[in-house]
Design a protein around this motif. Structure first.
Motif, short mmCIF file in Angstrom:
data_model
loop_
_atom_site.label_atom_id
_atom_site.label_comp_id
_atom_site.label_asym_id
_atom_site.label_seq_id
_atom_site.Cartn_x
_atom_site.Cartn_y
_atom_site.Cartn_z
N ARG A 115 72.59 13.76 -103.14
CA ARG A 115 71.94 12.46 -103.00
C ARG A 115 70.52 12.73 -102.53
NH1 ARG A 115 75.05 11.17 -106.17
NH2 ARG A 115 76.91 9.93 -105.83
N ILE A 116 69.56 12.12 -103.19
CA ILE A 116 68.15 12.41 -102.95
C ILE A 116 67.45 11.15 -102.44
CG2 ILE A 116 66.03 13.29 -103.98
CD1 ILE A 116 68.99 13.73 -106.10
N PRO A 117 66.85 11.21 -101.25
CA PRO A 117 66.10 10.05 -100.78
C PRO A 117 64.90 9.80 -101.70
CG PRO A 117 66.52 11.59 -98.98
CD PRO A 117 66.91 12.28 -100.25
N LYS A 118 64.70 8.54 -102.06
CA LYS A 118 63.58 8.20 -102.93
C LYS A 118 62.26 8.62 -102.30
CE LYS A 118 63.01 3.82 -103.96
NZ LYS A 118 62.89 2.50 -104.61
N ASP A 119 62.16 8.51 -100.98
CA ASP A 119 60.94 8.93 -100.28
C ASP A 119 60.65 10.41 -100.49
OD1 ASP A 119 60.50 6.39 -99.32
OD2 ASP A 119 61.37 6.79 -97.35
N ALA A 120 61.69 11.23 -100.59
CA ALA A 120 61.49 12.66 -100.83
C ALA A 120 60.87 12.90 -102.21
CB ALA A 120 62.81 13.41 -100.71
N VAL A 121 61.29 12.11 -103.18
CA VAL A 121 60.74 12.24 -104.54
C VAL A 121 59.29 11.76 -104.55
CG1 VAL A 121 60.98 11.54 -106.95
CG2 VAL A 121 63.02 12.00 -105.58
N LEU A 122 59.00 10.68 -103.87
CA LEU A 122 57.63 10.18 -103.78
C LEU A 122 56.72 11.21 -103.10
CD1 LEU A 122 58.33 6.47 -102.84
CD2 LEU A 122 57.41 7.31 -105.00
N HIS A 123 57.23 11.84 -102.05
CA HIS A 123 56.45 12.88 -101.38
C HIS A 123 56.19 14.06 -102.32
CE1 HIS A 123 54.91 15.36 -98.15
NE2 HIS A 123 55.72 16.31 -98.55
N ILE A 173 62.73 15.91 -116.35
CA ILE A 173 63.11 17.32 -116.29
C ILE A 173 64.58 17.45 -116.68
CG2 ILE A 173 61.40 17.98 -114.55
CD1 ILE A 173 63.60 17.72 -112.43
N GLY A 174 64.98 18.66 -116.96
CA GLY A 174 66.36 18.93 -117.30
C GLY A 174 67.24 19.09 -116.08
N ARG A 175 68.52 19.19 -116.32
CA ARG A 175 69.49 19.30 -115.24
C ARG A 175 69.30 20.57 -114.42
NH1 ARG A 175 75.84 19.70 -116.32
NH2 ARG A 175 75.12 21.72 -116.98
N THR A 224 70.46 9.68 -107.56
CA THR A 224 71.37 10.70 -108.06
C THR A 224 70.55 11.77 -108.79
OG1 THR A 224 71.66 9.62 -110.20
CG2 THR A 224 73.18 8.98 -108.43
N VAL A 225 71.19 12.86 -109.14
CA VAL A 225 70.51 13.92 -109.89
C VAL A 225 70.06 13.38 -111.25
CG1 VAL A 225 70.78 16.18 -110.96
CG2 VAL A 225 71.73 15.76 -108.69
N THR A 226 70.87 12.58 -111.88
CA THR A 226 70.51 12.00 -113.18
C THR A 226 69.26 11.15 -113.06
OG1 THR A 226 72.83 12.01 -113.86
CG2 THR A 226 71.33 10.58 -115.09
N GLU A 227 69.18 10.36 -112.01
CA GLU A 227 67.98 9.53 -111.80
C GLU A 227 66.76 10.40 -111.52
OE1 GLU A 227 69.98 5.45 -110.09
OE2 GLU A 227 69.73 7.14 -108.72
N PRO A 274 63.95 17.63 -100.73
CA PRO A 274 65.08 17.54 -99.80
C PRO A 274 66.18 16.62 -100.33
CG PRO A 274 62.99 17.21 -98.65
CD PRO A 274 62.70 17.19 -100.12
N SER A 275 67.40 17.01 -100.06
CA SER A 275 68.54 16.22 -100.51
C SER A 275 69.68 16.35 -99.53
CB SER A 275 68.98 16.69 -101.90
OG SER A 275 69.42 18.04 -101.83
N ILE A 276 70.70 15.55 -99.75
CA ILE A 276 71.91 15.56 -98.93
C ILE A 276 73.09 15.79 -99.86
CG2 ILE A 276 73.34 14.17 -97.38
CD1 ILE A 276 70.68 12.49 -96.96
N ARG A 277 73.97 16.70 -99.46
CA ARG A 277 75.18 16.92 -100.25
C ARG A 277 76.28 16.02 -99.70
NH1 ARG A 277 76.24 22.15 -103.01
NH2 ARG A 277 78.06 21.01 -103.71
N VAL A 278 76.92 15.29 -100.59
CA VAL A 278 78.08 14.48 -100.24
C VAL A 278 79.21 15.01 -101.11
CG1 VAL A 278 79.07 12.17 -100.16
CG2 VAL A 278 76.62 12.49 -99.72
N GLY A 279 80.05 15.84 -100.50
CA GLY A 279 81.06 16.52 -101.29
C GLY A 279 80.36 17.49 -102.23
N LYS A 280 80.59 17.33 -103.52
CA LYS A 280 79.95 18.19 -104.51
C LYS A 280 78.68 17.57 -105.09
CE LYS A 280 84.13 20.51 -106.03
NZ LYS A 280 84.98 20.86 -107.18
N LYS A 281 78.37 16.36 -104.69
CA LYS A 281 77.25 15.63 -105.28
C LYS A 281 76.02 15.67 -104.38
CE LYS A 281 80.28 12.61 -107.81
NZ LYS A 281 80.52 11.28 -108.30
#
Length: 70
Positions: free
Chosen positions: A44-52, A20-22, A10-13, A35-42
């Motif tokens: 979702r970020i793949p953990k692999d994208a953060v590791l990259h 970092i801040g919001r 999630t964005v919080t995670e 890279p992320s995926i929007r599900v409705g208004k939220k």
């Protein structure tokens, strides 16, 4: 390092992981830097994208230190 997190974050995670801040988190997602995926208004970020992202930042940081030493 990130073993306590699920494979999709999630964005919080993301904020916790990168300390970092919001606004910065949303800026990274909206720009496509992470890279992320929007599900409705939220987001979702793949953990692999953060590791990259972290690995790219580390490489850039190491290259920048070489420039400073020269």
């Amino acid at each position: 390092m990130l073993s306590q997190y699920d494979s999709v974050l999630t964005v919080t995670e993301l904020q916790e992981i990168l300390t970092i801040g919001r606004n910065t988190a949303y800026q990274l997602l909206r720009s496509g830097t992470i890279p992320s995926i929007r599900v409705g208004k939220k987001y979702r970020i793949p953990k692999d994208a953060v590791l990259h992202y972290l690995s790219q930042w580390k490489l850039w940081h190491l290259d920048f230190e070489d420039v400073l030493r020269a």
